[in-house]
Design a protein around this motif. Structure first.
Motif, PDB file in Angstrom:
ATOM      1  N   HIS A 122       0.836  -1.207   0.000  1.00  0.00           N
ATOM      2  CA  HIS A 122       0.000   0.000   0.000  1.00  0.00           C
ATOM      3  C   HIS A 122       0.869   1.254   0.000  1.00  0.00           C
ATOM      4  O   HIS A 122       0.601   2.207  -0.739  1.00  0.00           O
ATOM      5  CB  HIS A 122      -0.931  -0.009   1.208  1.00  0.00           C
ATOM      6  CG  HIS A 122      -1.892   1.130   1.235  1.00  0.00           C
ATOM      7  ND1 HIS A 122      -1.615   2.311   1.885  1.00  0.00           N
ATOM      8  CD2 HIS A 122      -3.122   1.285   0.679  1.00  0.00           C
ATOM      9  CE1 HIS A 122      -2.626   3.140   1.727  1.00  0.00           C
ATOM     10  NE2 HIS A 122      -3.552   2.533   0.997  1.00  0.00           N
ATOM     11  N   ALA A 123       1.903   1.270   0.827  1.00  0.00           N
ATOM     12  CA  ALA A 123       2.806   2.423   0.880  1.00  0.00           C
ATOM     13  C   ALA A 123       3.530   2.603  -0.449  1.00  0.00           C
ATOM     14  O   ALA A 123       3.703   3.726  -0.929  1.00  0.00           O
ATOM     15  CB  ALA A 123       3.813   2.250   2.008  1.00  0.00           C
ATOM     16  N   SER A 124       3.917   1.497  -1.058  1.00  0.00           N
ATOM     17  CA  SER A 124       4.625   1.557  -2.334  1.00  0.00           C
ATOM     18  C   SER A 124       3.723   2.083  -3.443  1.00  0.00           C
ATOM     19  O   SER A 124       4.147   2.911  -4.256  1.00  0.00           O
ATOM     20  CB  SER A 124       5.138   0.167  -2.702  1.00  0.00           C
ATOM     21  OG  SER A 124       5.730   0.179  -3.975  1.00  0.00           O
ATOM     22  N   ILE A 125       2.479   1.635  -3.468  1.00  0.00           N
ATOM     23  CA  ILE A 125       1.531   2.091  -4.490  1.00  0.00           C
ATOM     24  C   ILE A 125       1.247   3.577  -4.344  1.00  0.00           C
ATOM     25  O   ILE A 125       1.146   4.298  -5.334  1.00  0.00           O
ATOM     26  CB  ILE A 125       0.226   1.270  -4.417  1.00  0.00           C
ATOM     27  CG1 ILE A 125       0.492  -0.155  -4.910  1.00  0.00           C
ATOM     28  CG2 ILE A 125      -0.886   1.917  -5.218  1.00  0.00           C
ATOM     29  CD1 ILE A 125      -0.661  -1.102  -4.703  1.00  0.00           C
ATOM     30  N   ASN A 126       1.145   4.039  -3.108  1.00  0.00           N
ATOM     31  CA  ASN A 126       0.837   5.446  -2.859  1.00  0.00           C
ATOM     32  C   ASN A 126       2.074   6.339  -2.885  1.00  0.00           C
ATOM     33  O   ASN A 126       1.978   7.533  -2.590  1.00  0.00           O
ATOM     34  CB  ASN A 126       0.111   5.601  -1.518  1.00  0.00           C
ATOM     35  CG  ASN A 126      -1.272   5.009  -1.585  1.00  0.00           C
ATOM     36  OD1 ASN A 126      -1.901   5.006  -2.635  1.00  0.00           O
ATOM     37  ND2 ASN A 126      -1.745   4.490  -0.469  1.00  0.00           N
ATOM     38  N   GLY A 127       3.227   5.766  -3.185  1.00  0.00           N
ATOM     39  CA  GLY A 127       4.447   6.550  -3.308  1.00  0.00           C
ATOM     40  C   GLY A 127       5.009   7.052  -1.992  1.00  0.00           C
ATOM     41  O   GLY A 127       5.823   7.963  -1.966  1.00  0.00           O
ATOM     42  N   ALA A 128       4.607   6.445  -0.881  1.00  0.00           N
ATOM     43  CA  ALA A 128       5.118   6.872   0.425  1.00  0.00           C
ATOM     44  C   ALA A 128       6.574   6.456   0.565  1.00  0.00           C
ATOM     45  O   ALA A 128       6.994   5.419   0.051  1.00  0.00           O
ATOM     46  CB  ALA A 128       4.292   6.250   1.542  1.00  0.00           C
TER      47      ALA A 128
END
Length: 140
Positions: free
Chosen positions: A28-34
């Motif tokens: 999720h963090a990777s998809i949202n660019g976090a």
């Protein structure tokens, strides 16, 4: 259900739930660019501690409920189930490593490689615990 089978089921379920949740957060963090920063390290440490606590408590409870079974020496069945489970997990790890190596050739890099290898390790452990639990169930 034997003591070792109970522990195998708890280890399998806690691995799938704890690390499945961890990797869901990572994806999720990777998809949202976090930024993967330090908070993922703290989450990793927290998940590791939580799983250790769950396994420790489950082992203690199972041992208290059936102390004779908990203290019983491993027999041939235990060794056979363990060997078979390790073989299945090893095959999973080899296939996963081939997949990671292939992914490195098509763009996987940096932190993604680390998470892929960590995920592969956890998949191998879940496979081993699951194969042990099923092995005990099938030979019961």
């Amino acid at each position: 259900m034997s003591f070792r089978e109970k522990i195998a089921w708890v280890a399998f379920l806690s691995t799938v739930i704890a690390w499945g949740g961890y990797f869901a957060v990572v994806v999720h963090a990777s998809i949202n660019g976090a930024d993967g920063g330090l908070w993922l390290l703290w989450l990793f440490i927290g998940v590791t501690i939580a799983q250790a606590v769950v396994l420790g408590v489950a082992t203690a409870v199972a041992a208290i409920l059936d102390p004779a079974d908990a203290q019983a020496a491993r027999d041939e069945r235990d060794f056979a189930v363990g060997r078979r489970a390790s073989g299945i997990a090893y095959g999973t790890l080899v296939a996963g490593l081939i997949a990671v190596i292939a992914a490195l050739h098509v763009g996987l890099h940096g932190r993604g490689t680390i998470f892929a290898l960590l995920g592969l390790f956890m998949l191998g452990e879940a496979t081993r615990y699951g194969a042990q639990a099923i092995g005990y169930r099938r030979t019961a």
